[in-house]
Design a protein around this motif. Structure first.
Motif, PDB file in Angstrom:
ATOM      1  N   ASP A   1       0.829  -1.209   0.000  1.00 29.38           N
ATOM      2  CA  ASP A   1       0.000   0.000   0.000  1.00 29.38           C
ATOM      3  C   ASP A   1       0.860   1.254   0.000  1.00 29.38           C
ATOM      4  O   ASP A   1       0.602   2.214  -0.732  1.00 29.38           O
ATOM      5  N   MET A   2       1.897   1.259   0.864  1.00 26.86           N
ATOM      6  CA  MET A   2       2.760   2.445   0.943  1.00 26.86           C
ATOM      7  C   MET A   2       3.541   2.649  -0.358  1.00 26.86           C
ATOM      8  O   MET A   2       3.758   3.792  -0.780  1.00 26.86           O
ATOM      9  N   ALA A   3       3.958   1.537  -0.988  1.00 26.07           N
ATOM     10  CA  ALA A   3       4.652   1.669  -2.274  1.00 26.07           C
ATOM     11  C   ALA A   3       3.711   2.242  -3.336  1.00 26.07           C
ATOM     12  O   ALA A   3       4.124   3.074  -4.151  1.00 26.07           O
ATOM     13  N   ASP A   4       2.448   1.807  -3.324  1.00 26.10           N
ATOM     14  CA  ASP A   4       1.472   2.362  -4.282  1.00 26.10           C
ATOM     15  C   ASP A   4       1.327   3.869  -4.083  1.00 26.10           C
ATOM     16  O   ASP A   4       1.346   4.649  -5.038  1.00 26.10           O
ATOM     17  N   THR A   5       1.170   4.282  -2.810  1.00 27.08           N
ATOM     18  CA  THR A   5       0.984   5.703  -2.515  1.00 27.08           C
ATOM     19  C   THR A   5       2.229   6.504  -2.879  1.00 27.08           C
ATOM     20  O   THR A   5       2.141   7.567  -3.502  1.00 27.08           O
ATOM     21  N   TYR A   6       3.403   5.999  -2.483  1.00 27.99           N
ATOM     22  CA  TYR A   6       4.654   6.725  -2.748  1.00 27.99           C
ATOM     23  C   TYR A   6       4.928   6.788  -4.249  1.00 27.99           C
ATOM     24  O   TYR A   6       5.338   7.834  -4.775  1.00 27.99           O
ATOM     25  N   GLU A   7       4.693   5.670  -4.946  1.00 31.08           N
ATOM     26  CA  GLU A   7       4.911   5.657  -6.395  1.00 31.08           C
ATOM     27  C   GLU A   7       4.006   6.662  -7.086  1.00 31.08           C
ATOM     28  O   GLU A   7       4.450   7.408  -7.974  1.00 31.08           O
ATOM     29  N   ALA A   8       2.722   6.702  -6.687  1.00 33.60           N
ATOM     30  CA  ALA A   8       1.794   7.647  -7.314  1.00 33.60           C
ATOM     31  C   ALA A   8       2.224   9.085  -7.060  1.00 33.60           C
ATOM     32  O   ALA A   8       2.175   9.928  -7.965  1.00 33.60           O
ATOM     33  N   ARG A   9       2.677   9.391  -5.836  1.00 34.25           N
ATOM     34  CA  ARG A   9       3.080  10.757  -5.504  1.00 34.25           C
ATOM     35  C   ARG A   9       4.331  11.172  -6.284  1.00 34.25           C
ATOM     36  O   ARG A   9       4.394  12.268  -6.849  1.00 34.25           O
ATOM     37  N   VAL A  10       5.328  10.276  -6.331  1.00 37.10           N
ATOM     38  CA  VAL A  10       6.565  10.613  -7.045  1.00 37.10           C
ATOM     39  C   VAL A  10       6.310  10.736  -8.542  1.00 37.10           C
ATOM     40  O   VAL A  10       6.804  11.664  -9.197  1.00 37.10           O
ATOM     41  N   LEU A  11       5.518   9.802  -9.091  1.00 33.08           N
ATOM     42  CA  LEU A  11       5.222   9.876 -10.522  1.00 33.08           C
ATOM     43  C   LEU A  11       4.474  11.156 -10.869  1.00 33.08           C
ATOM     44  O   LEU A  11       4.748  11.783 -11.900  1.00 33.08           O
ATOM     45  N   ARG A  12       3.540  11.534 -10.009  1.00 33.93           N
ATOM     46  CA  ARG A  12       2.805  12.778 -10.275  1.00 33.93           C
ATOM     47  C   ARG A  12       3.759  13.969 -10.284  1.00 33.93           C
ATOM     48  O   ARG A  12       3.687  14.829 -11.167  1.00 33.93           O
ATOM     49  N   SER A  13       4.698  14.011  -9.311  1.00 30.06           N
ATOM     50  CA  SER A  13       5.654  15.114  -9.254  1.00 30.06           C
ATOM     51  C   SER A  13       6.576  15.108 -10.471  1.00 30.06           C
ATOM     52  O   SER A  13       6.831  16.152 -11.083  1.00 30.06           O
TER      53      SER A  13
END
Length: 502
Positions: free
Chosen positions: A67-79
């Motif tokens: 779950d944390m990898a999904d959230t972190y990946e989405a945030r970094v990719l968005r940035s």
């Protein structure tokens, strides 16, 4: 559960002569044996519960790290996508004008916040021609790294005033004699600012690593790391691991770790959780289990029943939390990739589907068509009947579009009254023409809004892959251009890219 009962002593004439000590010894011995058995049952049951709790914690860690990898990946990719979009925007403006490029964009609020990001245009000697933002090199050692003359997105790390920085750059495509680059600089800790100690603990890990598995930035607790190599699998090993966490040891801490390469970017995210630290949080609960076992050894039935009940409640609570997390993750995913009004895929999801279709073409040799749709006279309906009627009209249009295409085709909404349709498995124009005729006819049918009959139409632009473009941006641009030609030709029609005016 069965009760453990001692045998009944029979008294007769032969036993009457025995001393009271001898008569008492036998039931005490049996009771002692039963007591030992009860204690063994309680201790073994407690040990089982503790082991199962530890296994549940380890399983929860595996679920949490995903779950944390999904959230972190989405945030970094968005940035990263926003950063790359900014660089491409500057490149586009630079191709239109030679000076005051950043000032023009800043006046229109098209640049990221200057408090966090610094955008510059530099020449081949590293001289800054234009700049926005607060960052400036403190010393000569803090200057911008030399940039290679290479296409695509460049990512470099450097230090400024003791703070690690990340520099993103693209070579300008204006075609002038001397090469120039547009750069965007941001503090590297920006990419690990979402570190959550409640979830990751004091020994968890968030990091960005390059292709050589060297940390561009990493955070564990309150400590930041950079330019330190990590013992991670190779890219091929990660891609074949089926997103399975593995154990690594870094900075003297053993962690369950998950690595994910970032789509279209030369970086990977790393998320790690210290299993030992998470298990340590369960030690007070384990101590309570053992104390209870020692105090209630003689009351086996009550204790075993209580432990069974507690175990059942813990299992139900863990199941409830897991189900709630899954429902929340599905809801967040739906919000991220679908339009809230029509529930159609949004621009982000469409971009992913188009990129996927391009990748499939290289494998299966199949093309596709991209249709750009714009509703005619929608604004007049919106202005006359109000936004509520306009929203209802968009929902009705979405249903008609879906019913006019094949099941495996995709209808997406970009925003406003603009829609895009991805027609899969297209090798020539004839089936596309049939679909566009169905779409035009479907939208021509009257709509009933607030007791009134409304008539609108649609203008469609078509771009074919790979004939009209090899990437999403080119296909969208050419489909949009064809749509405008359809509007200029009188609306309520469809035009292909490069199709002569009728």
């Amino acid at each position: 559960m069965n009760n453990i009962r001692g045998p009944v002593l029979r008294l007769d004439a032969q036993h009457a002569a025995r001393s009271w000590r001898h008569r008492l010894a036998e039931p005490l011995t049996l009771f002692g044996a039963a007591g030992v058995l009860i204690v063994l049952v309680i201790l073994s049951s407690t040990h089982y519960l503790v082991s199962r709790e530890q296994a549940a914690i380890k399983r929860q860690i595996e679920l949490s790290i995903g779950d944390m990898a999904d959230t972190y990946e989405a945030r970094v990719l968005r940035s990263l996508r926003e950063i790359d979009a900014t660089l491409k925007l500057v490149d586009f403006v630079a191709s239109q004008q030679r000076s005051d490029i950043l000032a023009t964009l800043a006046e229109r609020n098209l640049l990221p916040p200057e408090v966090i990001f610094s955008v510059s245009i530099v020449d081949g000697q590293g001289r800054v021609k234009e700049r926005t933002g607060a960052w400036e090199p403190a010393t000569q050692r803090d200057s911008v790294p030399a940039l290679p003359e290479a296409p695509g997105l460049l990512v470099e790390a450097f230090s400024s005033a003791g703070r690690q920085q990340l520099l993103f750059a693209r070579m300008l495509s204006h075609g002038r004699d001397a090469p120039e680059w547009v750069t965007l600089t941001v503090g590297a800790d920006y990419f690990v600012s979402g570190y959550n100690e409640n979830a990751l603990g004091e020994q968890g890990l968030l990091a960005l690593v390059d292709a050589s598995n060297v940390t561009r930035i990493g955070r564990s607790g309150t400590r930041l790391y950079s330019s330190i190599a990590m013992a991670l699998p190779t890219y091929d090993e990660i891609m074949s691991s089926d997103d399975t966490p593995f154990i690594t040891r870094w900075q003297d801490v053993e962690r369950l770790t998950l690595v994910r390469p970032l789509f279209h970017f030369p970086l990977s995210i790393v998320v790690g959780i210290s299993v030992e630290e998470q298990l340590t949080r369960a030690y007070p609960m384990e101590r309570r289990y053992w104390l209870r076992a020692l105090f209630v050894s003689l009351a086996a039935l009550m204790i075993l029943g209580l432990l069974a009940r507690l175990s059942h409640q813990l299992h139900r609570e863990r199941q409830r939390v897991t189900d709630e997390r899954l429902r929340h993750a599905h809801y967040i995913e739906h919000l991220a990739f679908h339009d809230t009004l029509t529930q159609l895929p949004n621009r982000a999801y469409l971009s992913y589907l188009v990129d996927h279709a391009i990748g499939r073409y290289r494998e299966a040799e199949g093309g596709f068509a991209l249709l750009f749709l714009d509703l005619d006279r929608f604004k007049s309906v919106n202005d006359t009947l109000g936004h509520e009627a306009g929203d209802k009209l968009l929902k009705l249009v979405a249903k008609r579009l879906l019913s006019s295409v094949r099941e495996h085709d995709v209808v997406a909404r970009l925003g406003g009254d603009e829609f895009v349709i991805l027609l899969r498995h297209i090798t020539h124009r004839e089936p596309v023409t049939r679909v566009t005729e169905q779409l035009v006819a479907a939208i021509q049918e009257p709509f009933s809004l607030q007791g009134q009959t409304c008539l609108i139409s649609v203008s469609i632009g078509v771009a074919l892959f790979p004939d009209d473009g090899a990437d999403e941006q080119t296909l969208m641009k050419r489909a949009d251009s064809a749509m405008y030609r359809a509007k200029q030709a009188g609306k309520n029609t469809a035009y292909f890219h490069e199709e002569p005016s009728r």
